[in-house]
Write a protein that holds these residues in place. Structure first.
Motif, PDB file in Angstrom:
ATOM      1  N   VAL A  91       1.516  -5.796  14.652  1.00  0.00           N
ATOM      2  CA  VAL A  91       0.576  -4.726  14.328  1.00  0.00           C
ATOM      3  C   VAL A  91      -0.436  -5.168  13.272  1.00  0.00           C
ATOM      4  CG1 VAL A  91       2.004  -3.686  12.510  1.00  0.00           C
ATOM      5  CG2 VAL A  91       0.374  -2.258  13.793  1.00  0.00           C
ATOM      6  N   GLY A  92      -0.041  -6.091  12.411  1.00  0.00           N
ATOM      7  CA  GLY A  92      -0.935  -6.555  11.362  1.00  0.00           C
ATOM      8  C   GLY A  92      -1.995  -7.512  11.874  1.00  0.00           C
ATOM      9  N   PRO A  93      -3.096  -7.664  11.162  1.00  0.00           N
ATOM     10  CA  PRO A  93      -3.367  -7.103   9.840  1.00  0.00           C
ATOM     11  C   PRO A  93      -3.794  -5.631   9.890  1.00  0.00           C
ATOM     12  CG  PRO A  93      -5.261  -8.373  10.601  1.00  0.00           C
ATOM     13  CD  PRO A  93      -4.186  -8.552  11.630  1.00  0.00           C
ATOM     14  N   ILE A  94      -3.154  -4.850   9.034  1.00  0.00           N
ATOM     15  CA  ILE A  94      -3.536  -3.449   8.871  1.00  0.00           C
ATOM     16  C   ILE A  94      -4.523  -3.397   7.714  1.00  0.00           C
ATOM     17  CG2 ILE A  94      -2.722  -1.110   8.395  1.00  0.00           C
ATOM     18  CD1 ILE A  94       0.020  -1.959   9.454  1.00  0.00           C
ATOM     19  N   GLU A  95      -5.784  -3.339   8.053  1.00  0.00           N
ATOM     20  CA  GLU A  95      -6.822  -3.436   7.026  1.00  0.00           C
ATOM     21  C   GLU A  95      -8.160  -3.015   7.635  1.00  0.00           C
ATOM     22  OE1 GLU A  95      -8.187  -3.112   4.098  1.00  0.00           O
ATOM     23  OE2 GLU A  95      -6.736  -4.577   3.319  1.00  0.00           O
ATOM     24  N   LYS A  96      -9.066  -2.565   6.798  1.00  0.00           N
ATOM     25  CA  LYS A  96     -10.395  -2.179   7.270  1.00  0.00           C
ATOM     26  C   LYS A  96     -11.254  -3.421   7.508  1.00  0.00           C
ATOM     27  CE  LYS A  96     -10.281   2.242   4.805  1.00  0.00           C
ATOM     28  NZ  LYS A  96     -10.865   3.059   3.720  1.00  0.00           N
ATOM     29  N   VAL A  97     -12.155  -3.299   8.477  1.00  0.00           N
ATOM     30  CA  VAL A  97     -13.074  -4.387   8.766  1.00  0.00           C
ATOM     31  C   VAL A  97     -13.947  -4.655   7.532  1.00  0.00           C
ATOM     32  CG1 VAL A  97     -14.949  -5.172  10.249  1.00  0.00           C
ATOM     33  CG2 VAL A  97     -13.098  -3.782  11.205  1.00  0.00           C
ATOM     34  N   GLY A  98     -14.061  -5.914   7.203  1.00  0.00           N
ATOM     35  CA  GLY A  98     -14.749  -6.317   5.979  1.00  0.00           C
ATOM     36  C   GLY A  98     -13.771  -6.887   4.984  1.00  0.00           C
ATOM     37  N   SER A 183       3.313   2.401  27.562  1.00  0.00           N
ATOM     38  CA  SER A 183       3.110   2.792  26.170  1.00  0.00           C
ATOM     39  C   SER A 183       4.373   3.477  25.658  1.00  0.00           C
ATOM     40  CB  SER A 183       1.906   3.738  26.059  1.00  0.00           C
ATOM     41  OG  SER A 183       1.699   4.147  24.724  1.00  0.00           O
ATOM     42  N   PRO A 184       5.118   2.830  24.754  1.00  0.00           N
ATOM     43  CA  PRO A 184       6.432   3.342  24.352  1.00  0.00           C
ATOM     44  C   PRO A 184       6.432   4.364  23.225  1.00  0.00           C
ATOM     45  CG  PRO A 184       6.052   1.208  23.353  1.00  0.00           C
ATOM     46  CD  PRO A 184       4.845   1.507  24.188  1.00  0.00           C
ATOM     47  N   GLY A 185       5.262   4.786  22.793  1.00  0.00           N
ATOM     48  CA  GLY A 185       5.239   5.769  21.718  1.00  0.00           C
ATOM     49  C   GLY A 185       5.668   5.169  20.391  1.00  0.00           C
ATOM     50  N   VAL A 186       6.138   6.000  19.511  1.00  0.00           N
ATOM     51  CA  VAL A 186       6.523   5.563  18.156  1.00  0.00           C
ATOM     52  C   VAL A 186       8.021   5.301  18.142  1.00  0.00           C
ATOM     53  CG1 VAL A 186       6.415   6.104  15.708  1.00  0.00           C
ATOM     54  CG2 VAL A 186       4.672   7.013  17.240  1.00  0.00           C
ATOM     55  N   MET A 187       8.384   4.016  18.124  1.00  0.00           N
ATOM     56  CA  MET A 187       9.789   3.611  18.166  1.00  0.00           C
ATOM     57  C   MET A 187      10.308   3.275  16.780  1.00  0.00           C
ATOM     58  SD  MET A 187      10.305   1.099  21.424  1.00  0.00           S
ATOM     59  CE  MET A 187       8.923   0.032  20.977  1.00  0.00           C
ATOM     60  N   ASP A 188      11.618   3.355  16.642  1.00  0.00           N
ATOM     61  CA  ASP A 188      12.281   3.016  15.380  1.00  0.00           C
ATOM     62  C   ASP A 188      12.560   1.523  15.362  1.00  0.00           C
ATOM     63  OD1 ASP A 188      13.427   3.247  12.951  1.00  0.00           O
ATOM     64  OD2 ASP A 188      15.194   4.361  13.596  1.00  0.00           O
ATOM     65  N   THR A 189      11.541   0.735  14.992  1.00  0.00           N
ATOM     66  CA  THR A 189      11.626  -0.725  15.006  1.00  0.00           C
ATOM     67  C   THR A 189      11.086  -1.316  13.714  1.00  0.00           C
ATOM     68  OG1 THR A 189       9.429  -0.947  15.986  1.00  0.00           O
ATOM     69  CG2 THR A 189      11.292  -0.751  17.524  1.00  0.00           C
ATOM     70  N   ASP A 190      11.183  -2.646  13.607  1.00  0.00           N
ATOM     71  CA  ASP A 190      10.656  -3.343  12.435  1.00  0.00           C
ATOM     72  C   ASP A 190       9.150  -3.144  12.298  1.00  0.00           C
ATOM     73  OD1 ASP A 190      13.200  -4.225  11.936  1.00  0.00           O
ATOM     74  OD2 ASP A 190      12.865  -6.286  12.621  1.00  0.00           O
ATOM     75  N   MET A 191       8.458  -3.011  13.427  1.00  0.00           N
ATOM     76  CA  MET A 191       7.016  -2.795  13.378  1.00  0.00           C
ATOM     77  C   MET A 191       6.684  -1.501  12.649  1.00  0.00           C
ATOM     78  SD  MET A 191       4.176  -2.606  16.462  1.00  0.00           S
ATOM     79  CE  MET A 191       4.370  -4.333  16.909  1.00  0.00           C
ATOM     80  N   GLN A 192       7.495  -0.476  12.873  1.00  0.00           N
ATOM     81  CA  GLN A 192       7.269   0.784  12.178  1.00  0.00           C
ATOM     82  C   GLN A 192       7.486   0.643  10.673  1.00  0.00           C
ATOM     83  OE1 GLN A 192       6.062   3.830  13.158  1.00  0.00           O
ATOM     84  NE2 GLN A 192       5.488   2.654  14.978  1.00  0.00           N
ATOM     85  N   GLU A 193       8.430  -0.196  10.281  1.00  0.00           N
ATOM     86  CA  GLU A 193       8.642  -0.447   8.853  1.00  0.00           C
ATOM     87  C   GLU A 193       7.403  -1.069   8.232  1.00  0.00           C
ATOM     88  OE1 GLU A 193      12.162  -2.621   7.953  1.00  0.00           O
ATOM     89  OE2 GLU A 193      13.450  -1.390   9.219  1.00  0.00           O
ATOM     90  N   GLU A 194       6.794  -1.994   8.967  1.00  0.00           N
ATOM     91  CA  GLU A 194       5.569  -2.624   8.471  1.00  0.00           C
ATOM     92  C   GLU A 194       4.452  -1.601   8.338  1.00  0.00           C
ATOM     93  OE1 GLU A 194       2.394  -6.176   9.676  1.00  0.00           O
ATOM     94  OE2 GLU A 194       4.235  -5.909  10.841  1.00  0.00           O
ATOM     95  N   ILE A 195       4.342  -0.722   9.316  1.00  0.00           N
ATOM     96  CA  ILE A 195       3.306   0.308   9.270  1.00  0.00           C
ATOM     97  C   ILE A 195       3.501   1.222   8.061  1.00  0.00           C
ATOM     98  CG2 ILE A 195       2.418   2.369  10.441  1.00  0.00           C
ATOM     99  CD1 ILE A 195       3.037   0.933  13.100  1.00  0.00           C
ATOM    100  N   SER A 197       4.838   0.575   5.304  1.00  0.00           N
ATOM    101  CA  SER A 197       4.647  -0.125   4.028  1.00  0.00           C
ATOM    102  C   SER A 197       3.185  -0.401   3.712  1.00  0.00           C
ATOM    103  CB  SER A 197       5.420  -1.456   4.042  1.00  0.00           C
ATOM    104  OG  SER A 197       4.853  -2.352   4.985  1.00  0.00           O
ATOM    105  N   ALA A 198       2.287  -0.061   4.640  1.00  0.00           N
ATOM    106  CA  ALA A 198       0.861  -0.288   4.406  1.00  0.00           C
ATOM    107  C   ALA A 198       0.346   0.633   3.306  1.00  0.00           C
ATOM    108  CB  ALA A 198       0.077  -0.051   5.701  1.00  0.00           C
ATOM    109  N   SER A 199      -0.710   0.213   2.652  1.00  0.00           N
ATOM    110  CA  SER A 199      -1.314   1.045   1.604  1.00  0.00           C
ATOM    111  C   SER A 199      -2.227   2.081   2.234  1.00  0.00           C
ATOM    112  CB  SER A 199      -2.131   0.173   0.642  1.00  0.00           C
ATOM    113  OG  SER A 199      -3.307  -0.313   1.274  1.00  0.00           O
ATOM    114  N   GLU A 200      -2.382   3.208   1.562  1.00  0.00           N
ATOM    115  CA  GLU A 200      -3.252   4.269   2.073  1.00  0.00           C
ATOM    116  C   GLU A 200      -4.710   3.842   2.068  1.00  0.00           C
ATOM    117  OE1 GLU A 200      -2.641   8.139   0.460  1.00  0.00           O
ATOM    118  OE2 GLU A 200      -0.454   7.963   0.449  1.00  0.00           O
TER     119      GLU A 200
END
Length: 252
Positions: A91-98, A183-195, A197-200
């Motif tokens: 899923v990363g990088p979770i960040e705005k363009v720029g 499309s599996p929707g929102v699953m309880d996985t490691d990817m969700q943990e990463e999401i 932990s992202a900053s607002e």
């Protein structure tokens, strides 16, 4: 024999699909960075084979070598049907363009877009050469059709997978293949943990995902795998379509 090739099989949805398909008598070929010994135990108990290839799919040379090894293995087997689950992703990088990290973007596009395309191309070629039916399932996301701040790369990659799936299905209309995106929707996985932990500042909707976890509203990978299996067995699949978990979870 029937075989399913699964990328990212060591955990999450990949592991759940591997176990579910084994229960149906399908042998599994897993490609991931780590080995999951419980899959071999499940295979033995189900009377099927499990073969794992350790590979970092963001490494081009390693991926090519792994595909060659899979080819060599399969051509020694009596292959009746093939399934490819393009599941590995990030899923990363979770960040705005720029403020995106360029190496992270390169790895993301390689794993989420290039690898599914290359694997589908390779395995579809084998299926056509050997004249066996292929079921191609590309894991996608609802993010493909949404505008979510911080997910520019992820959304763009999944949108690319949706279009790739549709075009591939169109090209193979005269073949007996099944080709879809799931499309599996929102699953309880490691990817969700990463999401979570992202900053607002980087991901505006992070609090929504934290609340889903707190309220127990995440779907288990096992449930997602079960719905996919029933969908493929019971539904008249429309090739090239994006199938969404939430449209079928109450049915299956």
């Amino acid at each position: 024999m029937k075989f399913i090739i699964i990328t990212g099989d060591s955990k999450g949805l990949g592991e759940a699909v591997a176990k579910r398909w084994m229960e149906d008598g399908v042998s599994v070929i897993g490609i991931s960075r780590t080995y999951n010994g419980t899959l071999k135990e499940t295979a033995d108990s189900c009377g099927v084979s499990y073969r794992h290839y350790e590979c970092d799919l963001t490494d081009e040379a390693a991926t090519n070598n792994t595909l060659a090894a899979v080819h060599n293995y399969l051509q020694r087997e009596d292959v009746e049907a093939l399934t490819l689950l393009n599941n590995a992703g990030m899923v990363g990088p979770i960040e705005k363009v720029g403020a995106l990290d360029i190496p992270a973007v390169d790895r993301h596009i390689r794993l989420n877009v290039s690898v599914p395309v290359l694997l589908a191309n390779y395995i579809l070629g084998l299926a056509n050469e050997w004249e066996v039916p292929l079921t191609l399932v590309n894991i996608t996301s609802g993010a493909a059709g949404k505008t979510t701040e911080g997910w520019s790369v992820y959304s763009a990659g999944k949108a690319a997978i949706d279009r790739f799936t549709a075009v591939t299905a169109k090209e193979q209309e005269q073949k007996s293949h099944t080709i879809l995106a799931y499309s599996p929707g929102v699953m309880d996985t490691d990817m969700q943990e990463e999401i979570r932990s992202a900053s607002e500042d980087s991901f505006k909707d992070v609090e929504k995902f934290r609340e889903l976890k707190e309220k127990g509203e995440l779907t288990s990978p096992e449930r997602v795998a079960e719905v996919l299996r029933n969908l493929l067995k019971e539904e008249p699949v429309q090739n090239g379509k994006v199938y969404k978990l939430y449209d079928y979870i109450d049915k299956y």
